[in-house]
Design a protein around this motif. Structure first.
Motif, PDB file in Angstrom:
ATOM      1  N   VAL A 283       0.807  -1.166  -0.139  1.00  0.00           N
ATOM      2  CA  VAL A 283      -0.026   0.020  -0.356  1.00  0.00           C
ATOM      3  C   VAL A 283       0.808   1.204   0.013  1.00  0.00           C
ATOM      4  N   ARG A 284       0.680   2.050  -1.025  1.00  0.00           N
ATOM      5  CA  ARG A 284       1.566   3.275  -0.964  1.00  0.00           C
ATOM      6  C   ARG A 284       1.293   4.138   0.287  1.00  0.00           C
ATOM      7  N   ASP A 285       2.410   4.468   1.011  1.00  0.00           N
ATOM      8  CA  ASP A 285       2.468   5.098   2.122  1.00  0.00           C
ATOM      9  C   ASP A 285       1.576   6.420   2.002  1.00  0.00           C
ATOM     10  N   GLY A 286       0.677   6.519   3.290  1.00  0.00           N
ATOM     11  CA  GLY A 286      -0.103   7.711   3.290  1.00  0.00           C
ATOM     12  C   GLY A 286      -1.412   7.511   3.185  1.00  0.00           C
ATOM     13  N   PHE A 300       3.404  -0.886   3.983  1.00  0.00           N
ATOM     14  CA  PHE A 300       3.366   0.515   3.487  1.00  0.00           C
ATOM     15  C   PHE A 300       4.601   0.583   2.842  1.00  0.00           C
ATOM     16  N   VAL A 301       4.500   1.100   1.603  1.00  0.00           N
ATOM     17  CA  VAL A 301       5.882   1.244   0.675  1.00  0.00           C
ATOM     18  C   VAL A 301       6.018   2.764   0.142  1.00  0.00           C
ATOM     19  N   ASP A 302       7.191   3.176  -0.250  1.00  0.00           N
ATOM     20  CA  ASP A 302       7.470   4.421  -0.553  1.00  0.00           C
ATOM     21  C   ASP A 302       7.481   4.353  -2.313  1.00  0.00           C
ATOM     22  N   GLY A 303       7.950   5.428  -3.047  1.00  0.00           N
ATOM     23  CA  GLY A 303       7.496   5.504  -4.561  1.00  0.00           C
ATOM     24  C   GLY A 303       8.449   4.379  -5.145  1.00  0.00           C
ATOM     25  N   GLN A 304       9.596   4.103  -4.696  1.00  0.00           N
ATOM     26  CA  GLN A 304      10.316   2.774  -5.257  1.00  0.00           C
ATOM     27  C   GLN A 304       9.930   1.332  -4.477  1.00  0.00           C
ATOM     28  N   SER A 305       8.604   1.533  -4.212  1.00  0.00           N
ATOM     29  CA  SER A 305       8.054   0.025  -3.705  1.00  0.00           C
ATOM     30  C   SER A 305       9.214  -0.410  -2.199  1.00  0.00           C
ATOM     31  N   ARG A 306       9.895   0.533  -1.563  1.00  0.00           N
ATOM     32  CA  ARG A 306      10.570   0.009  -0.421  1.00  0.00           C
ATOM     33  C   ARG A 306       9.798   0.129   0.728  1.00  0.00           C
ATOM     34  N   PRO A 307       9.956  -0.875   1.538  1.00  0.00           N
ATOM     35  CA  PRO A 307       8.852  -0.916   2.766  1.00  0.00           C
ATOM     36  C   PRO A 307       9.310   0.398   3.738  1.00  0.00           C
ATOM     37  N   VAL A 308       8.375   0.798   4.101  1.00  0.00           N
ATOM     38  CA  VAL A 308       8.530   1.973   5.386  1.00  0.00           C
ATOM     39  C   VAL A 308       7.490   1.726   6.528  1.00  0.00           C
ATOM     40  N   GLY A 309       6.712   0.652   6.302  1.00  0.00           N
ATOM     41  CA  GLY A 309       5.879   0.488   7.465  1.00  0.00           C
ATOM     42  C   GLY A 309       4.961  -0.797   7.408  1.00  0.00           C
ATOM     43  N   ARG A 310       4.439  -0.974   8.653  1.00  0.00           N
ATOM     44  CA  ARG A 310       3.310  -2.105   8.473  1.00  0.00           C
ATOM     45  C   ARG A 310       2.216  -1.736   9.266  1.00  0.00           C
ATOM     46  N   VAL A 347      10.440  -9.513   3.176  1.00  0.00           N
ATOM     47  CA  VAL A 347      11.675  -9.770   2.537  1.00  0.00           C
ATOM     48  C   VAL A 347      11.573  -8.740   1.199  1.00  0.00           C
ATOM     49  N   VAL A 348      12.890  -8.330   1.198  1.00  0.00           N
ATOM     50  CA  VAL A 348      13.028  -7.139  -0.030  1.00  0.00           C
ATOM     51  C   VAL A 348      14.016  -7.832  -0.988  1.00  0.00           C
ATOM     52  N   ASP A 349      14.068  -7.435  -2.124  1.00  0.00           N
ATOM     53  CA  ASP A 349      14.802  -7.791  -3.282  1.00  0.00           C
ATOM     54  C   ASP A 349      16.256  -7.059  -3.244  1.00  0.00           C
ATOM     55  N   ASP A 351      17.307  -4.605  -4.783  1.00  0.00           N
ATOM     56  CA  ASP A 351      16.949  -3.096  -4.876  1.00  0.00           C
ATOM     57  C   ASP A 351      16.409  -2.509  -3.789  1.00  0.00           C
ATOM     58  N   GLY A 352      15.991  -3.569  -2.642  1.00  0.00           N
ATOM     59  CA  GLY A 352      15.294  -3.152  -1.504  1.00  0.00           C
ATOM     60  C   GLY A 352      13.698  -2.746  -1.745  1.00  0.00           C
ATOM     61  N   ALA A 353      13.085  -3.237  -2.909  1.00  0.00           N
ATOM     62  CA  ALA A 353      11.997  -3.424  -3.015  1.00  0.00           C
ATOM     63  C   ALA A 353      11.290  -4.577  -2.510  1.00  0.00           C
ATOM     64  N   VAL A 354       9.941  -4.604  -2.026  1.00  0.00           N
ATOM     65  CA  VAL A 354       9.386  -5.490  -1.169  1.00  0.00           C
ATOM     66  C   VAL A 354       9.172  -6.767  -2.278  1.00  0.00           C
ATOM     67  N   ALA A 355       9.687  -7.920  -1.898  1.00  0.00           N
ATOM     68  CA  ALA A 355       9.637  -9.215  -2.862  1.00  0.00           C
ATOM     69  C   ALA A 355       8.471 -10.030  -2.264  1.00  0.00           C
ATOM     70  N   GLY A 356       8.053  -9.833  -0.952  1.00  0.00           N
ATOM     71  CA  GLY A 356       7.106 -11.038  -0.452  1.00  0.00           C
ATOM     72  C   GLY A 356       7.193 -11.087   1.020  1.00  0.00           C
ATOM     73  N   LEU A 357       6.526 -11.994   1.607  1.00  0.00           N
ATOM     74  CA  LEU A 357       6.550 -12.434   3.024  1.00  0.00           C
ATOM     75  C   LEU A 357       6.975 -13.723   3.171  1.00  0.00           C
ATOM     76  N   ALA A 358       7.701 -14.047   4.276  1.00  0.00           N
ATOM     77  CA  ALA A 358       7.956 -15.329   4.696  1.00  0.00           C
ATOM     78  C   ALA A 358       7.130 -15.697   5.725  1.00  0.00           C
ATOM     79  N   ARG A 359       6.727 -16.907   5.642  1.00  0.00           N
ATOM     80  CA  ARG A 359       5.900 -17.133   7.008  1.00  0.00           C
ATOM     81  C   ARG A 359       6.574 -18.306   7.795  1.00  0.00           C
ATOM     82  N   LEU A 360       6.015 -18.239   8.879  1.00  0.00           N
ATOM     83  CA  LEU A 360       6.885 -19.028   9.934  1.00  0.00           C
ATOM     84  C   LEU A 360       6.386 -20.585   9.567  1.00  0.00           C
ATOM     85  N   ASP A 361       5.257 -21.005   9.122  1.00  0.00           N
ATOM     86  CA  ASP A 361       5.014 -22.574   8.794  1.00  0.00           C
ATOM     87  C   ASP A 361       5.395 -22.891   7.639  1.00  0.00           C
TER      88      ASP A 361
END
Ligand SMILES: Nc1ncnc2c1ncn2[C@@H]1O[C@H](COP(=O)(O)OP(=O)(O)OP(=O)(O)O)[C@@H](O)[C@H]1O
Ligand SMILES: [Mg+2]
Lengths: 381, 266
Positions: A283-286, A300-310, A347-349, A351-361
């Motif tokens: 989700v775009r931050d803001g 929450f991601v910034d313009g380069q889809s880097r994570p900034v919040g959850r 998890v980021v790639d 370039d620092g962009a969000v690549a996905g989520l790693a789940r415990l299970d």
């Protein structure tokens, strides 16, 4: 062998991927005057280009086994083959110049500059000046030491740098086999890890056959393509890949040696890049994100889809915590997840962009799937 | 026997010519008298002193070096060699002259035999210790890289023993410079000669002080030169963080200091 080196002078001093297969054939060693043998009927084969780690408790004969390869110690019984040829018929000094050797205490020559230390074996082999000089420069760069350290004496560089120089010195004549006896032994854990990573990076390019001695099982797991676990009396108990040794220890001794946390250690062998990640709801931050079904997946991601919040469990936005990357080990990922209330890890790639989520299970599942990977685990003495 | 000191008769004070007031009054140090006698007395004495010392240290070093290599190669030889050189070291110099004169006469040879004997222990000990103190892992690494025994000795052991060898050379040289004054008992050479002359003139202070000062100066300069030479031969040693000379060598040298001064006073 020698003539090959001489004629190779016109070609550039780059490493040509030379690696030799090493084979121990029923090797035994009895020191004069000792009532028990130091090594008993040791047989194993190290494929060309692989790192074989000899590991075991103090006094189990690791150093003895290693030093028989370059004839620093005489073989009592059996034979050692380097590229299919017995080392027993070789002139020791000549053989040793073909094998890189890093001793535990490094043993740099204090009266020679770093450059001259590195140049030792090329000089013995009679390389010409220009070639030696070029090779020294190349190796200094390879071990990421600044060029000006070339003229320093060993006492004038740090312990970690000395350790690197020891490795560079052993690599100097581009030997097809490297023997490394606890090369990163006496060094602080952070520098040690750094040197380990650096060596693995080097090995990726050089692809030498390496025999690596340590008594630290974690180091063995990290460094080894194969691990030879030895026990008191010079007996080889298990020779296998790290994963197989952790998944299926041959006996009680090995199980105790690798430790109760061997499951976690196996996790350390895999990286997040080995895992299939869940998609995140970026989700775009803001912008408001209250409509989402599962708050754990919102990033929450910034313009380069880097994570900034959850989105917190209370559905309130919060700043982003630690994230993983493709090189993060599953063990570290697990630890991060558990210290974050079992929420999936972002998890980021590269370039620092969000690549996905790693789940415990999913991580736990990876461990289980490993178990079935190499099937016939019983077929072993 | 015919040693000079025994031959000198009753002392008639003779303080070097009526023209020099300071000298006639036996002042502590008369610069004019000294400069007047530089060309005839002190200059040649200094040169002779240097030659006496250089020959003694040179030959002593050659012998000690050969013995040290033997002892390094064959462990069992160290004890007998050290025993003999210690024995030589403990003989008072005057007694040694008395023993040698019947065979070699009142010659430079007698002096050199004695001086060389005194350098042996110091040099031998230091060279052997220097070689033995080469860290085992350094030698092991050298062997593991394919250096032959001979290459290890020449390229590793000896260069690394240089600081210890120089430590021995420095003490041996300074000791020999001081001991060489006693040579004047046997031959009329070196800075000992003006000292004896001063005594025979009835303790002529200027000559006495000048000769002693020159001997001290010589020892000091020789020591400095050796330090400089070591810097050139083994630049790495100065860069080592802690001990330039292995501790045991320092101990060996310190341990030997006492008997040296005992000998000197005879
Ligand atoms: N030169 C020797 N002479 C006699 N016995 C020896 C010699 N070197 C090693 N041993 C013995 O052989 C056995 C194996 O020694 P080795 O040095 O190979 O062990 P290691 O596995 O390298 O131990 P560590 O982890 O402590 O280095 C030990 O029992 C040791 O006492
Ligand atoms: Mg060992």
């Amino acid at each position: 062998m020698q003539t090959e080196d001489d004629t190779a002078q016109s070609s550039s001093p780059r490493q040509h991927a030379r690696a030799a297969e090493l084979e121990f054939k029923n090797v035994s060693k009895r020191y004069p005057g000792a009532d028990k043998p130091a090594l008993r009927d040791l047989s194993f084969k190290v494929p060309a280009g692989e790192i074989c780690v000899l590991v075991g408790p103090s006094g189990c004969g690791k150093t003895t086994a290693m030093r028989m390869v370059n004839r620093m110690i005489d073989i009592t019984e059996g034979d050692i083959l380097l590229d299919g040829k017995s080392v027993r018929g070789r002139k020791p000094a000549e053989l040793r110049r073909e094998i890189g050797y890093v001793i535990q205490q490094i043993g740099l020559f204090p009266h020679l500059s770093i450059g001259d230390n590195i140049a030792t074996v090329p000089r013995l082999l009679g390389w010409d000046r220009k070639r030696i000089s070029a090779r020294v420069d190349e190796l200094l760069e390879l071990i990421s030491l600044p060029a000006e350290t070339r003229d320093r004496y060993p006492a004038e560089v740090s312990g970690g740098q000395r350790q690197r120089v020891g490795v560079a010195r052993a690599l100097a004549a581009d030997p097809p086999l490297m023997l490394m006896d606890e090369p990163f032994g006496a060094i602080d854990p952070i520098t040690r890890e750094h040197l380990q990573n650096e060596f693995l990076r080097l090995q990726e390019a050089l692809r030498k056959t390496v025999v690596f001695v340590t008594h630290d099982i974690d180091e063995a797991i990290k460094m080894g393509d194969r691990i030879a676990i030895m026990r008191e009396g010079g007996v080889l108990v298990q020779y296998d890949t790290p994963d197989r040794i952790l998944a299926d220890p041959a006996d009680e001794f090995v199980a105790r040696f690798v430790g109760l946390d061997r499951g976690l250690k196996r996790l350390a062998l895999s990286k997040l890049s080995d895992l299939s990640l869940d998609d995140a709801d970026s989700v775009r931050d803001g912008t408001p994100a209250h409509g989402q079904a599962n708050p754990d997946r919102v990033v929450f991601v910034d313009g380069q889809s880097r994570p900034v919040g959850r989105l917190g469990r209370d559905r309130e936005p919060e700043p982003i915590g630690p994230v993983g990357n493709p090189d993060t080990s599953l063990r570290d990922a697990l630890s991060l997840i558990m210290s974050d209330d079992n929420r999936p890890l972002v998890v980021v790639d590269a370039d620092g962009a969000v690549a996905g989520l790693a789940r415990l299970d999913v991580i736990a599942g990876a461990l289980a799937s490993h178990n079935g990977r190499d099937a016939p685990a019983e077929a072993r003495s | 026997m015919g040693l000079l000191i025994a031959a000198s008769g009753p002392v008639i004070p003779n303080f070097g010519g009526a023209s020099d007031k300071c000298a006639v009054n036996n002042g502590f140090f008369c610069w004019n008298w000294f400069t007047q006698h530089w060309g005839s007395t002190f200059g040649p004495a200094v040169v002779q002193h240097i030659i006496l010392t250089a020959i003694a240290v040179g030959i002593g070093f050659a012998i000690a070096f050969a013995l040290a290599l033997l002892a390094y190669r064959f462990d069992w030889m160290e004890t007998p060699i050290a025993g003999i050189s210690s024995f030589l070291y403990t003989i008072p110099s005057l007694a040694l002259f008395q023993i040698l004169v019947p065979f070699t006469g009142l010659t430079r040879l007698t002096v050199e035999i004695a001086l060389v004997s005194y350098t042996l222990l110091l040099l031998f000990r230091n060279i052997v210790t220097g070689l033995r103190e080469v860290p085992e892992e350094v030698r092991d690494a050298a062997r593991g890289m394919g250096l032959t025994q001979r290459q290890i000795l020449l390229r590793i052991d000896l260069p690394l023993a240089v600081p210890a060898i120089f430590a021995g050379l420095r003490v041996a040289t300074v000791t020999t410079i001081s001991l060489a004054t006693v040579a004047a008992f046997v031959v009329d050479e070196g800075l000992g000669a003006p000292i004896f002359d001063a005594i025979s003139r009835g303790n002529f202070k200027t000559e006495f002080v000048a000769a002693a000062a020159l001997a001290i100066l010589l020892a000091w300069v020789a020591d400095l030169l050796l330090v400089a030479l070591q810097r050139m031969v083994a630049p790495w040693a100065a860069k080592r963080r802690s001990s330039v000379v292995p501790r045991s060598v320092v101990r060996a040298i310190r341990g030997r200091r006492r008997p040296i001064s005992a000998v000197r006073e005879t």
